[in-house]
Design a protein around this motif. Structure first.
Motif, PDB file in Angstrom:
ATOM      1  N   VAL A 240       0.971  -1.267  -0.217  1.00 15.65           N
ATOM      2  CA  VAL A 240       0.014   0.042   0.103  1.00 15.65           C
ATOM      3  C   VAL A 240       0.984   1.551  -0.064  1.00 15.65           C
ATOM      4  O   VAL A 240       2.027   1.523   0.886  1.00 15.65           O
ATOM      5  CB  VAL A 240      -1.037   0.238   1.082  1.00 15.65           C
TER       6      VAL A 240
ATOM      7  N   ARG B  85      -2.687   0.130  -4.421  1.00 16.19           N
ATOM      8  CA  ARG B  85      -2.433  -0.877  -3.747  1.00 16.19           C
ATOM      9  C   ARG B  85      -1.391  -1.891  -5.169  1.00 16.19           C
ATOM     10  O   ARG B  85      -1.620  -1.376  -6.115  1.00 16.19           O
ATOM     11  CB  ARG B  85      -3.218  -1.729  -3.744  1.00 16.19           C
TER      12      ARG B  85
ATOM     13  N   ILE C  27      -8.309   3.030   5.147  1.00 16.10           N
ATOM     14  CA  ILE C  27      -7.493   2.581   5.676  1.00 16.10           C
ATOM     15  C   ILE C  27      -6.569   3.074   6.857  1.00 16.10           C
ATOM     16  O   ILE C  27      -7.119   3.743   7.279  1.00 16.10           O
ATOM     17  CB  ILE C  27      -5.789   2.522   4.506  1.00 16.10           C
ATOM     18  N   LYS C  28      -6.190   3.097   7.451  1.00 10.90           N
ATOM     19  CA  LYS C  28      -5.514   3.097   8.253  1.00 10.90           C
ATOM     20  C   LYS C  28      -4.250   3.548   8.047  1.00 10.90           C
ATOM     21  O   LYS C  28      -3.137   3.299   7.156  1.00 10.90           O
ATOM     22  CB  LYS C  28      -5.720   1.828   9.933  1.00 10.90           C
TER      23      LYS C  28
ATOM     24  N   ASP D 110      -1.022   2.715   9.806  1.00 10.13           N
ATOM     25  CA  ASP D 110      -0.446   1.231  10.058  1.00 10.13           C
ATOM     26  C   ASP D 110      -0.066   0.724   8.307  1.00 10.13           C
ATOM     27  O   ASP D 110       0.175  -0.765   8.259  1.00 10.13           O
ATOM     28  CB  ASP D 110      -0.817   0.369  11.282  1.00 10.13           C
ATOM     29  N   ASP D 111      -1.561   0.301   8.268  1.00 13.14           N
ATOM     30  CA  ASP D 111      -1.774  -0.152   6.662  1.00 13.14           C
ATOM     31  C   ASP D 111      -0.683   0.269   5.512  1.00 13.14           C
ATOM     32  O   ASP D 111      -0.609  -0.121   4.657  1.00 13.14           O
ATOM     33  CB  ASP D 111      -2.980  -0.058   6.552  1.00 13.14           C
ATOM     34  N   ILE D 112      -0.099   1.798   5.104  1.00  9.53           N
ATOM     35  CA  ILE D 112       0.899   2.310   4.870  1.00  9.53           C
ATOM     36  C   ILE D 112       2.233   2.038   4.710  1.00  9.53           C
ATOM     37  O   ILE D 112       2.414   1.441   5.773  1.00  9.53           O
ATOM     38  CB  ILE D 112       0.742   3.832   4.406  1.00  9.53           C
ATOM     39  N   ASP D 113       2.939   0.571   3.119  1.00 10.71           N
ATOM     40  CA  ASP D 113       3.728   0.851   3.562  1.00 10.71           C
ATOM     41  C   ASP D 113       4.611   1.166   2.853  1.00 10.71           C
ATOM     42  O   ASP D 113       6.073   1.819   3.054  1.00 10.71           O
ATOM     43  CB  ASP D 113       3.884  -0.790   2.086  1.00 10.71           C
TER      44      ASP D 113
ATOM     45  N   LYS E 191       8.023   5.695   7.824  1.00 11.12           N
ATOM     46  CA  LYS E 191       7.774   4.728   6.988  1.00 11.12           C
ATOM     47  C   LYS E 191       8.287   5.486   6.114  1.00 11.12           C
ATOM     48  O   LYS E 191       9.374   6.416   5.619  1.00 11.12           O
ATOM     49  CB  LYS E 191       6.034   5.795   6.153  1.00 11.12           C
TER      50      LYS E 191
END
Length: 333
Positions: free
Chosen positions: A2, A19, A68-69, A71-74, A104
Motif C-alpha cells: 500500500v 495498492r 485504511i489506517k 499503519d496499513d501504509i507500507d 515509513k
C-alpha cells in the motif's frame, strides 16, 4: 504493498493511495485552474501558496477515502521533479514529514515516469515499448527496454505541445487552459489555413512548435490589421492538424525503427480527442495504450503506480533527506 503517493509539481494538489501499483484505493485532486485562469497561466508563487493551504486536508481525505489506517501504509512516494520548484517542495516537505512521523520508508519519483506509468494502472506495459509523452511542459519520445529503463529519443527544442496549444488559444481569445478548448473547436472546423508542418529532420525524433505558434499569431494579427474575421474553428482545426501530423509521423518512425511491441501515449495532451482518434487509425499495426482521462493530467495515482516498480528495483531512500529538482530528466531517477 500500500503506497501513499503525493503529487504537487505544478498547480494540482493530489494525494492517492495505490495498492501494488494497480489498484487505486483513493485518488484526490484539488485543482487550481480557476485561480490561475484570470492570469492566463500558472503563477508559480500562487500555486505553491495554495498547496501549503490545502495539502494537509488532501492527505486526510485520501487516507479516509481509502478506508485504511496509517499503519496499513507500507511506503510513501512523492514527486521530486521536474516541475515548479516551490510547488515541488511543498509536496516533498509534506510527504517526508508524514513518513518521518510515522516511520515509513519514502522514495522520490520522477514526474515524467509517473505519466508513463499512469497507463499501467488499467493496462500492462509490454516491452520493448515507446512512450509518447505530451504535456504542457514536455514533448518527448522515450524508449523503454524494461521497467524503469528509459532512453530519451527526442524532445522539443522550444515549446512543448501543450504550451503551444495554450498560446494559440490565448491568441484566438479563448480561455485558459486552452488545450481542451482548441481540441473541441478543432472537431467543428476544417483544415483551411495553410500552416507549416515543423518536421525538422524527418529521420530523427525531435520536435519544434514555436514556429507553428508564430505562424498562427502572424495570421491572426495580419487578419486583424485588414479587418478580416478569423474562422476560429477552422484555425483550431488547422493548428491541430499540423501538430498531429508531426507527432504521429515521428511516433510511427520511432516505433518502426525500434520495433517496439507497444506505444504508450501519456501526459495531459494524451486527453486530446483528436490525438486519440488519429493515432489509433494511423498506426494500426502497433498496440497503443492510453490512460483514462482522469489519469492523463497531473495526479498522485500515477506516482503511486510508478513508485511500486521503482521500489521493487531500487528500494527506498536510506534517510528522509529528499530534495526537489525542477529540471529533472526522464533518464534521471
Amino acid at each position: 504493498m500500500v503506497i501513499l503517493a503525493v503529487e504537487s509539481s505544478c498547480d494540482e494538489t493530489s494525494v492517492a493511495v495505490v495498492r501494488d501499483g494497480k489498484e487505486v484505493l483513493s485518488h484526490i485532486i484539488l485543482s487550481q485552474i480557476d485561480i490561475h485562469a484570470v492570469f492566463g497561466g500558472v503563477v508559480p508563487e500562487i500555486a505553491s501558496r495554495n498547496h501549503v493551504v490545502h495539502i494537509t486536508r488532501v492527505f486526510d481525505k485520501a487516507i479516509t477515502d481509502a478506508n485504511i489506517k496509517i499503519d496499513d501504509i507500507d511506503l510513501v512516494a512523492v514527486t521530486k521533479g521536474p516541475g515548479l520548484i516551490g510547488s515541488l517542495l511543498v509536496g516533498i516537505n509534506a510527504a517526508t514529514t508524514f513518513a518521518f512521523a510515522h516511520q515509513k520508508p519514502i522514495i522520490g519519483v520522477n514526474h515524467l515516469v509517473g505519466h508513463i506509468y499512469a497507463a499501467n494502472i488499467e493496462h500492462d506495459i509490454k516491452f520493448p515499448a515507446l512512450a509518447l509523452l505530451v504535456s504542457g511542459g514536455h514533448t518527448e519520445l522515450i524508449y523503454m527496454k524494461e521497467h524503469m529503463d528509459f532512453r530519451l529519443l527526442g524532445t522539443t527544442k522550444d515549446d512543448a505541445v501543450g504550451e503551444a496549444y495554450d498560446k494559440v488559444a490565448r491568441t484566438l481569445g479563448l480561455s485558459y487552459p486552452g488545450g481542451p478548448i482548441v481540441d473541441q473547436l478543432a472537431s467543428q472546423g476544417k483544415d483551411t489555413y495553410d500552416l507549416p508542418r515543423p518536421f525538422l529532420d524527418r529521420t530523427e525524433y525531435n520536435f519544434s512548435f514555436s514556429g507553428l505558434k508564430s505562424a498562427v499569431i502572424n495570421l491572426v494579427h495580419n487578419a486583424q490589421q485588414r479587418n478580416e474575421a478569423i474562422n476560429i474553428p477552422n484555425m483550431c482545426a488547422s493548428f491541430q492538424a499540423s501538430v498531429l501530423d508531426v507527432i504521429i509521423e515521428k511516433t510511427k518512425l520511432a516505433a518502426t525503427n525500434y520495433n517496439v511491441s507497444q506505444i504508450i501515449v501519456a501526459g495531459g495532451v494524451a486527453a486530446n480527442k483528436g490525438l486519440r482518434n488519429r493515432i489509433f487509425n494511423e498506426i494500426p499495426e502497433k498496440e497503443i495504450i492510453i490512460p483514462s482521462m482522469e489519469f492523463c493530467t497531473d495526479n498522485a495515482a500515477m506516482i503511486g503506480a510508478a513508485a511500486y516498480h521503482q521500489y521493487l528495483l531500487k528500494g527506498a531512500l536510506p534517510n528522509y533527506l529528499l530534495g526537489g529538482d525542477s529540471t529533472l530528466s526522464i533518464e534521471d531517477q
